[in-house]
Design a protein around this motif. Structure first.
Motif, PDB file in Angstrom:
ATOM      1  N   PHE A   1      27.080 -49.946 -39.417  1.00  0.00           N
ATOM      2  CA  PHE A   1      28.119 -50.612 -38.881  1.00  0.00           C
ATOM      3  C   PHE A   1      28.814 -51.720 -39.626  1.00  0.00           C
ATOM      4  O   PHE A   1      29.648 -52.479 -38.979  1.00  0.00           O
ATOM      5  N   GLU A   2      28.358 -52.044 -40.890  1.00  0.00           N
ATOM      6  CA  GLU A   2      29.125 -52.848 -41.717  1.00  0.00           C
ATOM      7  C   GLU A   2      30.060 -52.119 -42.462  1.00  0.00           C
ATOM      8  O   GLU A   2      29.817 -51.113 -43.150  1.00  0.00           O
ATOM      9  N   TRP A   3      31.514 -52.432 -42.224  1.00  0.00           N
ATOM     10  CA  TRP A   3      32.470 -51.964 -42.752  1.00  0.00           C
ATOM     11  C   TRP A   3      33.120 -52.521 -44.188  1.00  0.00           C
ATOM     12  O   TRP A   3      33.141 -53.690 -44.118  1.00  0.00           O
ATOM     13  N   SER A   4      33.271 -51.648 -45.218  1.00  0.00           N
ATOM     14  CA  SER A   4      34.173 -52.034 -46.213  1.00  0.00           C
ATOM     15  C   SER A   4      35.386 -52.403 -46.184  1.00  0.00           C
ATOM     16  O   SER A   4      35.813 -51.837 -45.092  1.00  0.00           O
TER      17      SER A   4
ATOM     18  N   GLY B   1      33.416 -51.398 -33.077  1.00  0.00           N
ATOM     19  CA  GLY B   1      32.160 -52.241 -33.194  1.00  0.00           C
ATOM     20  C   GLY B   1      32.011 -52.398 -34.670  1.00  0.00           C
ATOM     21  O   GLY B   1      32.732 -51.641 -35.558  1.00  0.00           O
ATOM     22  N   ALA B   2      31.636 -53.763 -35.174  1.00  0.00           N
ATOM     23  CA  ALA B   2      31.580 -53.944 -36.650  1.00  0.00           C
ATOM     24  C   ALA B   2      30.309 -55.009 -36.637  1.00  0.00           C
ATOM     25  O   ALA B   2      30.387 -55.960 -35.716  1.00  0.00           O
ATOM     26  N   ALA B   3      29.509 -55.072 -37.651  1.00  0.00           N
ATOM     27  CA  ALA B   3      28.392 -55.963 -37.879  1.00  0.00           C
ATOM     28  C   ALA B   3      28.526 -56.750 -39.164  1.00  0.00           C
ATOM     29  O   ALA B   3      28.890 -55.935 -40.271  1.00  0.00           O
ATOM     30  N   LEU B   4      27.922 -57.756 -39.203  1.00  0.00           N
ATOM     31  CA  LEU B   4      27.783 -58.570 -40.517  1.00  0.00           C
ATOM     32  C   LEU B   4      26.339 -57.993 -41.191  1.00  0.00           C
ATOM     33  O   LEU B   4      25.640 -57.422 -40.341  1.00  0.00           O
ATOM     34  N   PRO B   5      26.022 -58.426 -42.560  1.00  0.00           N
ATOM     35  CA  PRO B   5      24.552 -57.910 -42.849  1.00  0.00           C
ATOM     36  C   PRO B   5      23.644 -58.560 -42.379  1.00  0.00           C
ATOM     37  O   PRO B   5      22.607 -57.953 -42.044  1.00  0.00           O
ATOM     38  N   ASP B   6      23.623 -59.827 -41.196  1.00  0.00           N
ATOM     39  CA  ASP B   6      22.629 -60.253 -40.849  1.00  0.00           C
ATOM     40  C   ASP B   6      22.528 -59.803 -39.381  1.00  0.00           C
ATOM     41  O   ASP B   6      21.697 -60.188 -38.479  1.00  0.00           O
ATOM     42  N   GLY B   7      23.334 -58.728 -39.076  1.00  0.00           N
ATOM     43  CA  GLY B   7      23.178 -58.069 -37.675  1.00  0.00           C
ATOM     44  C   GLY B   7      24.115 -58.700 -36.670  1.00  0.00           C
ATOM     45  O   GLY B   7      24.185 -58.077 -35.748  1.00  0.00           O
ATOM     46  N   ASN B   8      24.789 -59.830 -36.908  1.00  0.00           N
ATOM     47  CA  ASN B   8      25.609 -60.431 -36.010  1.00  0.00           C
ATOM     48  C   ASN B   8      27.094 -59.555 -36.194  1.00  0.00           C
ATOM     49  O   ASN B   8      27.281 -58.844 -36.944  1.00  0.00           O
ATOM     50  N   LEU B   9      27.619 -59.814 -34.963  1.00  0.00           N
ATOM     51  CA  LEU B   9      29.075 -59.220 -34.542  1.00  0.00           C
ATOM     52  C   LEU B   9      29.902 -59.593 -35.894  1.00  0.00           C
ATOM     53  O   LEU B   9      30.015 -60.902 -36.121  1.00  0.00           O
ATOM     54  N   ASP B  10      30.735 -58.767 -36.523  1.00  0.00           N
ATOM     55  CA  ASP B  10      31.819 -59.210 -37.675  1.00  0.00           C
ATOM     56  C   ASP B  10      32.896 -59.533 -36.914  1.00  0.00           C
ATOM     57  O   ASP B  10      33.873 -58.807 -36.594  1.00  0.00           O
ATOM     58  N   VAL B  11      32.992 -60.530 -36.244  1.00  0.00           N
ATOM     59  CA  VAL B  11      34.107 -61.319 -35.431  1.00  0.00           C
ATOM     60  C   VAL B  11      35.253 -61.179 -36.435  1.00  0.00           C
ATOM     61  O   VAL B  11      36.578 -60.952 -35.320  1.00  0.00           O
ATOM     62  N   ALA B  12      35.421 -61.498 -37.312  1.00  0.00           N
ATOM     63  CA  ALA B  12      36.530 -61.474 -38.121  1.00  0.00           C
ATOM     64  C   ALA B  12      37.287 -60.230 -38.224  1.00  0.00           C
ATOM     65  O   ALA B  12      38.650 -60.055 -37.847  1.00  0.00           O
ATOM     66  N   LEU B  13      36.490 -59.233 -38.486  1.00  0.00           N
ATOM     67  CA  LEU B  13      37.243 -57.632 -38.476  1.00  0.00           C
ATOM     68  C   LEU B  13      37.277 -57.382 -37.076  1.00  0.00           C
ATOM     69  O   LEU B  13      38.287 -56.672 -37.007  1.00  0.00           O
ATOM     70  N   LEU B  14      36.486 -57.458 -36.147  1.00  0.00           N
ATOM     71  CA  LEU B  14      36.917 -57.179 -34.675  1.00  0.00           C
ATOM     72  C   LEU B  14      38.160 -57.732 -34.268  1.00  0.00           C
ATOM     73  O   LEU B  14      38.957 -56.851 -33.557  1.00  0.00           O
ATOM     74  N   ARG B  15      38.423 -58.923 -34.645  1.00  0.00           N
ATOM     75  CA  ARG B  15      39.532 -59.816 -34.311  1.00  0.00           C
ATOM     76  C   ARG B  15      40.790 -58.808 -34.609  1.00  0.00           C
ATOM     77  O   ARG B  15      41.870 -58.725 -34.053  1.00  0.00           O
ATOM     78  N   THR B  16      40.540 -58.737 -36.017  1.00  0.00           N
ATOM     79  CA  THR B  16      41.715 -57.713 -36.708  1.00  0.00           C
ATOM     80  C   THR B  16      41.948 -56.595 -36.226  1.00  0.00           C
ATOM     81  O   THR B  16      43.080 -56.331 -35.548  1.00  0.00           O
TER      82      THR B  16
END
Length: 244
Positions: A65-68, A93-108
């Motif tokens: 769920f970590e997207w390039s 859905g998108a995640a950071l390496p630490d498992g938290n949501l990738d808020v920046a990408l999800l916002r985009t």
């Protein structure tokens, strides 16, 4: 209050079975055996004719769920294709390496979904991997998601009832908490009564016999295939009617 049923499907016949069985909404995917990937153009075109809302999964591969950055470009194009087809929304859905949501990408992604003829947005079970569900809940609300599909962090929603109930209380009506994973006509009453859910998610799939052993061995077919069953959808709706 009536409880609505979202059915996830990955084929045209599955789409037709879910609609005929009385599903209230469709989550459209390909490759459900991988947890659901972005549906194909042909399946999206078929779903555009559905008489009920259809939300398309936006998930270009099943590795993570970590997207390039390249994945993100592909996801934006997939969102555009879903909008052009006239579907109701997308599942993200998108995640950071630490498992938290990738808020920046999800916002985009959410901003792209809401451009022009705005698409609805739902957050998928990436939520079940976050280290801090309470924090992720607030992030999802701030991002404007309509609902969160979650099993309460467990393999099956029926085993995550405590977290599902806690999330429902914390959400206080600001976002829908939609139980999913292992939800069936047999256990949905217990899940709804324990969580107060107003919508649930299920596959309503029946197992199929796989006769082509060589095809499985060569990787062409899943070892345990299944398909959406109209009868299972109907049974699920009957169970929900008794709960409502």
């Amino acid at each position: 209050m009536p409880v609505s049923l979202e059915v996830c499907v990955d084929s045209v016949d599955g789409l037709e079975a879910a609609i005929a069985g009385g599903a209230d909404r469709i989550e459209l995917c390909s490759a459900l055996e991988l947890g659901g990937l972005t549906p194909t153009p042909g399946l999206i075109a078929a779903a555009a004719r559905a008489p009920i809302p259809v939300y398309a999964m936006i998930r270009p591969h099943a590795r993570s769920f970590e997207w390039s950055s390249a994945d993100a470009v592909a996801m934006l194009a997939e969102i555009d294709a879903v909008r052009a087809a006239g579907l109701a929304g997308v599942v993200l859905g998108a995640a950071l390496p630490d498992g938290n949501l990738d808020v920046a990408l999800l916002r985009t992604l959410c901003e792209r979904a809401r451009e022009g003829h705005g698409l609805g947005t739902a957050l998928h079970r990436v939520f079940d991997l976050v280290p801090d569900p309470a924090r992720a809940l607030e992030e999802a609300i701030a991002l404007g998601f309509e609902r969160i599909l979650t099993s309460g962090g467990a393999a099956r929603a029926v085993d995550g009832l405590a977290m599902l109930g806690d999330l429902a209380r914390r959400s206080a009506g600001r976002i829908a908490i939609m139980p999913g994973s292992g939800v069936s006509a047999d256990n949905v009453a217990r899940i709804v009564e324990a969580t107060g859910a107003t919508q649930v998610h299920a596959s309503c799939r029946e197992a199929l016999a796989q006769r082509d052993g060589k095809g499985v061995a060569l990787g062409f077919f899943p070892a345990h295939p299944g398909r959406t069953s109209q009868h299972l959808v109907e049974a699920f709706k009957q169970a929900l009617d008794s709960v409502s």
